[in-house]
Write a protein that holds these residues in place. Sequence first.
Motif, PDB file in Angstrom:
ATOM      1  N   TYR A  61      -6.294 -76.788  52.385  1.00 19.61           N
ATOM      2  CA  TYR A  61      -6.894 -76.456  50.754  1.00 19.61           C
ATOM      3  C   TYR A  61      -7.238 -77.178  50.657  1.00 19.61           C
ATOM      4  O   TYR A  61      -6.686 -77.645  48.960  1.00 19.61           O
ATOM      5  CB  TYR A  61      -5.134 -75.823  50.637  1.00 19.61           C
ATOM      6  CG  TYR A  61      -4.544 -74.582  51.211  1.00 19.61           C
ATOM      7  CD1 TYR A  61      -5.245 -73.204  50.866  1.00 19.61           C
ATOM      8  CD2 TYR A  61      -4.290 -74.890  52.487  1.00 19.61           C
ATOM      9  CE1 TYR A  61      -4.893 -71.816  51.408  1.00 19.61           C
ATOM     10  CE2 TYR A  61      -3.574 -73.143  52.931  1.00 19.61           C
ATOM     11  CZ  TYR A  61      -4.076 -72.405  52.368  1.00 19.61           C
ATOM     12  OH  TYR A  61      -3.917 -70.629  52.859  1.00 19.61           O
ATOM     13  N   LYS A  63      -9.592 -78.153  48.112  1.00 19.47           N
ATOM     14  CA  LYS A  63      -9.615 -77.878  46.782  1.00 19.47           C
ATOM     15  C   LYS A  63      -8.683 -78.344  45.968  1.00 19.47           C
ATOM     16  O   LYS A  63      -8.818 -78.418  44.639  1.00 19.47           O
ATOM     17  CB  LYS A  63     -10.779 -76.572  46.620  1.00 19.47           C
ATOM     18  CG  LYS A  63     -12.154 -77.219  47.351  1.00 19.47           C
ATOM     19  CD  LYS A  63     -13.000 -75.784  47.112  1.00 19.47           C
ATOM     20  CE  LYS A  63     -14.768 -76.222  47.161  1.00 19.47           C
ATOM     21  NZ  LYS A  63     -15.176 -74.596  47.012  1.00 19.47           N
ATOM     22  N   ARG A  64      -7.269 -76.943  46.472  1.00 20.47           N
ATOM     23  CA  ARG A  64      -5.917 -76.795  45.505  1.00 20.47           C
ATOM     24  C   ARG A  64      -5.827 -78.153  44.938  1.00 20.47           C
ATOM     25  O   ARG A  64      -4.773 -78.049  43.966  1.00 20.47           O
ATOM     26  CB  ARG A  64      -5.473 -76.467  46.095  1.00 20.47           C
ATOM     27  CG  ARG A  64      -5.861 -74.945  46.688  1.00 20.47           C
ATOM     28  CD  ARG A  64      -5.628 -74.039  45.368  1.00 20.47           C
ATOM     29  NE  ARG A  64      -6.545 -72.833  45.287  1.00 20.47           N
ATOM     30  CZ  ARG A  64      -4.799 -71.684  45.398  1.00 20.47           C
ATOM     31  NH1 ARG A  64      -3.673 -71.524  46.001  1.00 20.47           N
ATOM     32  NH2 ARG A  64      -5.395 -70.651  46.182  1.00 20.47           N
ATOM     33  N   LYS A  67      -7.578 -79.916  41.644  1.00 17.80           N
ATOM     34  CA  LYS A  67      -7.306 -78.743  40.798  1.00 17.80           C
ATOM     35  C   LYS A  67      -7.667 -79.276  40.014  1.00 17.80           C
ATOM     36  O   LYS A  67      -7.758 -78.982  38.443  1.00 17.80           O
ATOM     37  CB  LYS A  67      -7.192 -76.848  41.206  1.00 17.80           C
ATOM     38  CG  LYS A  67      -7.917 -76.705  40.455  1.00 17.80           C
ATOM     39  CD  LYS A  67      -7.823 -74.457  40.827  1.00 17.80           C
ATOM     40  CE  LYS A  67      -8.069 -73.415  40.646  1.00 17.80           C
ATOM     41  NZ  LYS A  67      -7.888 -72.542  41.171  1.00 17.80           N
TER      42      LYS A  67
END
Length: 264
Positions: A61, A63-64, A67
């Motif tokens: 994950y 990119k999370r 973000k």
Amino acid sequence: MNLLHVLILAIIEGITEYLPISSTGHMILGSSFMGIASDPFVKFFTVAIQLGAILSVVVLYFKRFFKSIDFYIKLFIAFIPSAIFGVLFSDAIDALLESPLGVAISLLVGGIILLFVDKWFTKAYIVDTDEVDYLTALKIGFFQCIAMVPGVSRSGATIVGGMSQRLSRKAAAEFSFFLAVPTMFAATAKKAYDYYKLGFVLNEEQIKLLAIGNVVAFIVAMLAIKFFIDFLTKYGFRLFGWYRIIVGGIILALLLAGYNLQIV
């Protein structure tokens, strides 16, 4: 502790950390069955290889985690309850970690709950973790405190907690994964400090075993997460519930038959 022990425990950690079947319970039982549970390094190892499992979430994950700042604020808020409870009740938690009987009971009770949880929470309106507000994050954090009892399952408690707040299965599972990062990192750091405070110093062989364990846990955890999200979305929790009940029942039967699983 030899290489075979390392591989077995790392595989157990990778498979069970993000499934609602209790990684701590399985690690306690695995090390107990292999007769190495009383070794202080083994106790440190079973916590330290969580770093590999943590990294699997960050990679999957990626990119999370880059973000927004709001993402980290929510995780911090959700982490606060377990941090407070962990400090206040650390001695009681350590005592519970010594009891296979407690693990067996927790597996059984948690398994029964998982048989019905899909029917209890059928209306979900939060389908993405970005929609989780601060209060909801805090409530999920309190559910995580329940998992301090070995055998309960951190992921199981937080996923059920998320679903109780109207998160979808997938959103609840993903938020549970994200929350595992600060929680497991803090648990590993505390265990490392305790280990150091007792006067233990890792030797070259132990460092090598830790490195291997973390790599194996990382690879297995990545596969387990991918499987779990897909399976949970399609089929729910019943299979995991029955698994917990069967394992808990076997442990109870062994203990009643006089098999010594006690950790000293």
